[in-house]
Design a protein around this motif. Sequence first.
Motif, PDB file in Angstrom:
ATOM      1  N   PRO A 260       0.829  -1.206   0.000  1.00 34.97           N
ATOM      2  CA  PRO A 260       0.000   0.000   0.000  1.00 34.97           C
ATOM      3  C   PRO A 260       0.865   1.258   0.000  1.00 34.97           C
ATOM      4  O   PRO A 260       1.872   1.339   0.697  1.00 34.97           O
ATOM      5  CB  PRO A 260      -0.821  -0.118   1.287  1.00 34.97           C
ATOM      6  CG  PRO A 260      -0.104  -1.110   2.128  1.00 34.97           C
ATOM      7  CD  PRO A 260       0.634  -2.015   1.214  1.00 34.97           C
ATOM      8  N   HIS A 261       0.445   2.239  -0.803  1.00 32.10           N
ATOM      9  CA  HIS A 261       1.202   3.479  -0.922  1.00 32.10           C
ATOM     10  C   HIS A 261       0.315   4.556  -1.527  1.00 32.10           C
ATOM     11  O   HIS A 261      -0.820   4.288  -1.922  1.00 32.10           O
ATOM     12  CB  HIS A 261       2.453   3.276  -1.788  1.00 32.10           C
ATOM     13  CG  HIS A 261       2.172   2.897  -3.202  1.00 32.10           C
ATOM     14  ND1 HIS A 261       1.816   1.611  -3.582  1.00 32.10           N
ATOM     15  CD2 HIS A 261       2.184   3.636  -4.350  1.00 32.10           C
ATOM     16  CE1 HIS A 261       1.638   1.569  -4.890  1.00 32.10           C
ATOM     17  NE2 HIS A 261       1.840   2.784  -5.378  1.00 32.10           N
ATOM     18  N   LEU A 262       0.841   5.761  -1.602  1.00 29.95           N
ATOM     19  CA  LEU A 262       0.168   6.859  -2.300  1.00 29.95           C
ATOM     20  C   LEU A 262       1.203   7.573  -3.168  1.00 29.95           C
ATOM     21  O   LEU A 262       2.405   7.429  -2.972  1.00 29.95           O
ATOM     22  CB  LEU A 262      -0.474   7.839  -1.304  1.00 29.95           C
ATOM     23  CG  LEU A 262       0.443   8.562  -0.316  1.00 29.95           C
ATOM     24  CD1 LEU A 262       1.029   9.840  -0.907  1.00 29.95           C
ATOM     25  CD2 LEU A 262      -0.304   8.890   0.969  1.00 29.95           C
ATOM     26  N   HIS A 263       0.708   8.318  -4.149  1.00 32.37           N
ATOM     27  CA  HIS A 263       1.563   9.175  -4.965  1.00 32.37           C
ATOM     28  C   HIS A 263       1.327  10.618  -4.570  1.00 32.37           C
ATOM     29  O   HIS A 263       0.184  11.037  -4.367  1.00 32.37           O
ATOM     30  CB  HIS A 263       1.287   8.960  -6.451  1.00 32.37           C
ATOM     31  CG  HIS A 263       1.682   7.598  -6.924  1.00 32.37           C
ATOM     32  ND1 HIS A 263       2.977   7.263  -7.231  1.00 32.37           N
ATOM     33  CD2 HIS A 263       0.945   6.464  -7.098  1.00 32.37           C
ATOM     34  CE1 HIS A 263       3.041   5.995  -7.579  1.00 32.37           C
ATOM     35  NE2 HIS A 263       1.818   5.482  -7.520  1.00 32.37           N
ATOM     36  N   THR A 264       2.399  11.372  -4.456  1.00 33.01           N
ATOM     37  CA  THR A 264       2.297  12.741  -3.959  1.00 33.01           C
ATOM     38  C   THR A 264       2.037  13.763  -5.056  1.00 33.01           C
ATOM     39  O   THR A 264       1.638  14.892  -4.752  1.00 33.01           O
ATOM     40  CB  THR A 264       3.583  13.121  -3.207  1.00 33.01           C
ATOM     41  OG1 THR A 264       4.715  12.942  -4.074  1.00 33.01           O
ATOM     42  CG2 THR A 264       3.763  12.261  -1.964  1.00 33.01           C
ATOM     43  N   ALA A 265       2.283  13.411  -6.315  1.00 37.90           N
ATOM     44  CA  ALA A 265       2.110  14.392  -7.391  1.00 37.90           C
ATOM     45  C   ALA A 265       1.432  13.841  -8.635  1.00 37.90           C
ATOM     46  O   ALA A 265       1.063  14.622  -9.514  1.00 37.90           O
ATOM     47  CB  ALA A 265       3.473  14.973  -7.793  1.00 37.90           C
ATOM     48  N   SER A 266       1.242  12.535  -8.731  1.00 40.84           N
ATOM     49  CA  SER A 266       0.833  11.920 -10.000  1.00 40.84           C
ATOM     50  C   SER A 266      -0.408  11.052  -9.846  1.00 40.84           C
ATOM     51  O   SER A 266      -0.535  10.299  -8.878  1.00 40.84           O
ATOM     52  CB  SER A 266       1.976  11.062 -10.555  1.00 40.84           C
ATOM     53  OG  SER A 266       3.145  11.830 -10.690  1.00 40.84           O
ATOM     54  N   ALA A 267      -1.301  11.177 -10.833  1.00 42.19           N
ATOM     55  CA  ALA A 267      -2.435  10.263 -10.930  1.00 42.19           C
ATOM     56  C   ALA A 267      -1.967   8.947 -11.562  1.00 42.19           C
ATOM     57  O   ALA A 267      -0.949   8.905 -12.258  1.00 42.19           O
ATOM     58  CB  ALA A 267      -3.547  10.880 -11.770  1.00 42.19           C
ATOM     59  N   GLU A 268      -2.706   7.875 -11.302  1.00 44.48           N
ATOM     60  CA  GLU A 268      -2.350   6.550 -11.809  1.00 44.48           C
ATOM     61  C   GLU A 268      -3.599   5.855 -12.341  1.00 44.48           C
ATOM     62  O   GLU A 268      -4.686   6.026 -11.778  1.00 44.48           O
ATOM     63  CB  GLU A 268      -1.722   5.715 -10.692  1.00 44.48           C
ATOM     64  CG  GLU A 268      -1.248   4.337 -11.122  1.00 44.48           C
ATOM     65  CD  GLU A 268      -0.482   3.614 -10.024  1.00 44.48           C
ATOM     66  OE1 GLU A 268       0.163   2.600 -10.340  1.00 44.48           O
ATOM     67  OE2 GLU A 268      -0.527   4.060  -8.857  1.00 44.48           O
ATOM     68  N   ALA A 269      -3.435   5.093 -13.426  1.00 41.59           N
ATOM     69  CA  ALA A 269      -4.551   4.355 -14.012  1.00 41.59           C
ATOM     70  C   ALA A 269      -4.176   2.898 -14.188  1.00 41.59           C
ATOM     71  O   ALA A 269      -3.036   2.581 -14.541  1.00 41.59           O
ATOM     72  CB  ALA A 269      -4.943   4.951 -15.363  1.00 41.59           C
ATOM     73  N   TYR A 270      -5.136   2.002 -13.931  1.00 38.10           N
ATOM     74  CA  TYR A 270      -4.966   0.574 -14.142  1.00 38.10           C
ATOM     75  C   TYR A 270      -5.888   0.118 -15.272  1.00 38.10           C
ATOM     76  O   TYR A 270      -7.095   0.367 -15.227  1.00 38.10           O
ATOM     77  CB  TYR A 270      -5.354  -0.230 -12.899  1.00 38.10           C
ATOM     78  CG  TYR A 270      -4.499  -0.024 -11.680  1.00 38.10           C
ATOM     79  CD1 TYR A 270      -3.144   0.280 -11.776  1.00 38.10           C
ATOM     80  CD2 TYR A 270      -5.052  -0.157 -10.406  1.00 38.10           C
ATOM     81  CE1 TYR A 270      -2.363   0.451 -10.643  1.00 38.10           C
ATOM     82  CE2 TYR A 270      -4.280   0.005  -9.270  1.00 38.10           C
ATOM     83  CZ  TYR A 270      -2.942   0.311  -9.387  1.00 38.10           C
ATOM     84  OH  TYR A 270      -2.175   0.476  -8.265  1.00 38.10           O
TER      85      TYR A 270
ATOM     86  N   ALA B 220       5.447  11.370 -16.245  1.00 34.98           N
ATOM     87  CA  ALA B 220       6.530  10.409 -16.432  1.00 34.98           C
ATOM     88  C   ALA B 220       7.838  10.975 -15.896  1.00 34.98           C
ATOM     89  O   ALA B 220       8.200  12.115 -16.179  1.00 34.98           O
ATOM     90  CB  ALA B 220       6.677  10.067 -17.912  1.00 34.98           C
ATOM     91  N   GLY B 221       8.538  10.161 -15.136  1.00 32.94           N
ATOM     92  CA  GLY B 221       9.785  10.576 -14.523  1.00 32.94           C
ATOM     93  C   GLY B 221       9.647  10.864 -13.047  1.00 32.94           C
ATOM     94  O   GLY B 221      10.563  10.590 -12.274  1.00 32.94           O
ATOM     95  N   LEU B 222       8.492  11.396 -12.619  1.00 34.14           N
ATOM     96  CA  LEU B 222       8.317  11.675 -11.192  1.00 34.14           C
ATOM     97  C   LEU B 222       8.103  10.404 -10.366  1.00 34.14           C
ATOM     98  O   LEU B 222       8.720  10.262  -9.304  1.00 34.14           O
ATOM     99  CB  LEU B 222       7.171  12.665 -10.964  1.00 34.14           C
ATOM    100  CG  LEU B 222       7.344  14.066 -11.557  1.00 34.14           C
ATOM    101  CD1 LEU B 222       6.298  15.011 -10.984  1.00 34.14           C
ATOM    102  CD2 LEU B 222       8.735  14.609 -11.321  1.00 34.14           C
TER     103      LEU B 222
END
Length: 238
Positions: free
Chosen positions: A33-43, A96-98
């Motif tokens: 389990p985690h979160l991203h601080t600046a980026s949205a994510e899609a599955y 991308a990159g972050l």
Amino acid sequence: MNRSLPQFPGGTSVSDLRVYDFASADGCPGGTPHLHTASAEAYVVVGGRGEVHTVSAAGEARDPLEAGSLLWFTPGTVHRLVNHGGLHLAVVMQNAGLPEAGDAVMTFPERVLADPEAYRAAAALPDQEDERADAARARRELALEGYDDLLQAVRRDGAAALDRLHRQAAALVRPRIDQWRRIWAENVEAEVEATRRQLDALADGDPGRLGDATVFRGDPQPEPRLWGMCGRLQTWQA
């Protein structure tokens, strides 16, 4: 290290993820389990079955995943993948990159999140490939310990518990922001500016960048797959 493809559309990145299937202490095999601080994510689910468990401003949720499912979430959403059998995803990441530069923060217990050195030690994987599986499992179990604490706190205190985690995450990544700004400017901002110039050109009846039309082809990075937070990752090189 930036493992994203150059000039992938919109300044995003894409990877192929086979979710961990080794057992966990709470009986739910899967990812960290985690979160991203600046980026949205899609599955985009390619195959298999599973779930994604999330904690967001809307509270707790569990979404089933099967071939054809599509689900995405914004920065700050705590998420955990659970593998019910052969769960296989295409993952699309904003900025991308972050993510590759440490945009994610794992839900380690309070004692770890409050200590940047302890966090870095807990998050790191060894250089030796034959030691990484055990280290990835240990990292996940530590994050699940903190995740269980978070769930209890959210059920007790509501959004205030999630706000505390967000503040801890922001403090952990703060030293990296200057580096992230450079990555973002060279990739995402540059793509946005290129589109802006193209729209201006087209408005003037000018084909603009159309004369530079190019096809990029990605080749899979050499095996073995990377040990990600949620599973084994396949990336591409142009």
